[in-house]
Design an enzyme around this catalytic site. Structure first.
Site, PDB file in Angstrom:
ATOM      1  N   ARG A 156       0.816  -1.207   0.000  1.00  0.00           N
ATOM      2  CA  ARG A 156       0.000   0.000   0.000  1.00  0.00           C
ATOM      3  C   ARG A 156       0.857   1.269   0.000  1.00  0.00           C
ATOM      4  O   ARG A 156       0.619   2.205  -0.762  1.00  0.00           O
ATOM      5  CB  ARG A 156      -0.943   0.012   1.204  1.00  0.00           C
ATOM      6  N   SER A 355      -5.782  12.732   0.478  1.00  0.00           N
ATOM      7  CA  SER A 355      -4.813  12.057   1.343  1.00  0.00           C
ATOM      8  C   SER A 355      -5.373  10.730   1.857  1.00  0.00           C
ATOM      9  O   SER A 355      -4.674   9.711   1.876  1.00  0.00           O
ATOM     10  CB  SER A 355      -4.448  12.967   2.516  1.00  0.00           C
ATOM     11  N   LEU A 358      -5.373   8.228  -0.994  1.00  0.00           N
ATOM     12  CA  LEU A 358      -4.021   7.748  -1.263  1.00  0.00           C
ATOM     13  C   LEU A 358      -3.592   6.698  -0.242  1.00  0.00           C
ATOM     14  O   LEU A 358      -2.839   5.772  -0.575  1.00  0.00           O
ATOM     15  CB  LEU A 358      -3.032   8.918  -1.248  1.00  0.00           C
ATOM     16  N   HIS A 359      -4.077   6.832   0.994  1.00  0.00           N
ATOM     17  CA  HIS A 359      -3.739   5.863   2.030  1.00  0.00           C
ATOM     18  C   HIS A 359      -4.609   4.612   1.959  1.00  0.00           C
ATOM     19  O   HIS A 359      -4.456   3.716   2.792  1.00  0.00           O
ATOM     20  CB  HIS A 359      -3.871   6.503   3.410  1.00  0.00           C
ATOM     21  N   GLY A 360      -5.549   4.554   1.031  1.00  0.00           N
ATOM     22  CA  GLY A 360      -6.337   3.346   0.857  1.00  0.00           C
ATOM     23  C   GLY A 360      -7.715   3.388   1.451  1.00  0.00           C
ATOM     24  O   GLY A 360      -8.380   2.362   1.515  1.00  0.00           O
TER      25      GLY A 360
END
Length: 453
Positions: A156, A355, A358-360
């Site tokens: 990830r 954000s 992007l972190h999943g």
């Protein structure tokens, strides 16, 4: 079971009971200083030594290819004729490191690189927006559909850095910041650059281009790399050994906020470990965020995190900035500033939404990021209003040394008292949000799990 086995079993139980009784008696009768020394010695032999040994065994897999790449760039006799060799070596070396760590799972990363390059080559405009939509959708598909969660937790963080690079590259091409068309080798080398392939950090294409074309080296490079390596080892020790020792020491305390702060300490220092490892590998591969023109002015610096600004923050705004400096710069340039057309609230929410994606889109992490965004914006607006009303230097960011126009300067009693109060509030938020971060960390958000593999 024969009589001998029964006798051995009874003897083992008796020995176990005797050991437990002896430990109980020692804990009750030994002076506190001896008990403390015994606990510290156990931490040294059971945590510190195995941890350092494991770190040394694993670090060479990441550092040696970076140093090897640097030496190849310096010794390349054909650098005057073509830089394609440098790009190929940068990408291939990075892929070899990833393949050694993750085997055939790197097909996910290669597919993302190929899709990103095709978007750049096939579209003539709006590449940045399309790249952002495709990259974020790809991350969500990997999160929920394409790859098993156990493997995705390891990839990830790497995919997040790759998506940030592709979005920045496409946007820079749209904005004409990159003059010449980018070839596949250049895109491949940039996306899988050995210095940032595993732990990051995010770097722009311009910084990468300077890295692969810079053939200079001096003692400051060795010093900066070794310094970052020692700091990452120190942070790992604090995260793993010291934090567990503190939790054992305060286990009987009733103050839940001290326990929460110590629990969050482990996560924060594991993040510092990742950041300093990222700084060390990128420096070893030749990346520096300072522009240099000659050997006399060559400086090696690549600051990823500032732990002092996070542990003792002036405000939550400083926590946001110094928690991950390259990512903050990327989100500010490519998300926040273009979103200001919809207003500051819209820009803040859009930044933290991107954000989180992007972190999943992990629920715990998304809740923490959104909370930090809202708290930081409210604190910034409140302190700006108070600074105007009290004419004091109490804004979220420190005034410039010679540009402060406030009556109550930074060192005045009024400004110091109010700033200290907001620092205490920020520490309270760090203890609360850090506990939630610890939950997200257990779910695999932190890239430190990559190192353990």
């Amino acid at each position: 079971m024969d009589d001998n086995d029964i006798d051995l079993y009874i003897q083992a139980q008796d020995n176990s009971a005797s050991d437990e009784l002896m430990n109980f008696i020692l804990d009750k009768r030994l002076p506190p200083s001896i008990t403390w020394f015994h606990s510290l010695t156990n931490q040294y032999y059971e945590c510190l030594l195995p941890l350092i040994s494991q770190m040394i065994d694993n670090h060479y897999l990441i550092f040696y290819p970076c140093i090897l790449f640097r030496l190849v760039i310096i010794c390349n006799p054909f650098y005057r004729y073509s830089d394609y060799f440098n790009h190929a070596i940068a990408g291939l070396t990075g892929m070899l490191v990833l393949w050694h760590l993750f085997a055939n799972q790197i097909a996910i990363l290669l597919m993302a690189t190929w899709i990103g390059y095709m978007i750049i080559r096939c579209l003539s405009q709006k590449r940045g927006i399309v790249m952002a939509l495709v990259s974020l959708s790809y991350i969500l598909l990997c999160e929920f559909e394409i790859i098993h969660r156990q493997y995705w937790q390891k990839l990830r963080g790497i995919e997040m850095i790759l998506a940030m690079k592709l979005i920045a590259l496409a946007t820079d091409i749209d904005n004409k910041e990159i003059a010449r068309p980018v070839s596949f080798l250049q895109c491949f080398g940039y996306c899988n650059f050995v210095g940032t392939a595993v732990f990051g950090p995010f770097i722009t294409y311009d910084h990468y281009q300077r890295c692969v074309s810079n053939r200079k080296i001096n003692l400051k490079w060795i010093y900066a790399t070794c310094k970052a390596t020692m700091l990452c080892m120190l942070c790992l020790i604090v995260s793993t050994c010291l934090s567990s020792y503190l939790l054992e020491s305060i286990g009987n305390m009733s103050n839940k906020w001290i326990i929460a702060w110590c629990s969050a300490l482990s996560f924060r220092f594991s993040h510092y470990f990742v950041c300093f490892t990222s700084e060390a590998t990128s420096l070893a591969a030749g990346h520096t965020d300072l522009v240099h023109h000659s050997d006399e002015t060559l400086e090696w610096q690549n600051q990823i995190v500032n732990p002092l600004k996070v542990e003792f923050p002036r405000s939550l705004v400083e926590v946001v900035i110094y928690w991950n400096i390259p990512m903050h710069k990327m989100l500010k340039k490519y998300v926040y500033q273009p979103s200001l057309q919809g207003g500051k609230w819209f820009a803040v929410l859009m930044t933290y939404l991107i954000s989180a994606l992007l972190h999943g889109l992990n629920f715990s992490l998304s809740a923490v990021l959104l909370s930090i965004g809202i708290y930081a914006y409210i604190e910034h607006a409140l302190r700006k209003k108070l600074a105007q009303t009290l004419n004091a230097c109490i804004m979220s960011r420190r005034c410039q040394e010679y540009g402060c126009q406030h009556f109550h300067k930074e060192n005045s009693f009024v400004a110091t008292s109010i700033n200290l109060l907001f620092t205490m509030v920020a520490l309270f938020h760090l203890a609360y949000l850090g506990a939630l971060f610890g939950i997200a960390n257990e779910l695999g958000v932190s890239r430190i799990s990559q190192f353990d593999q």
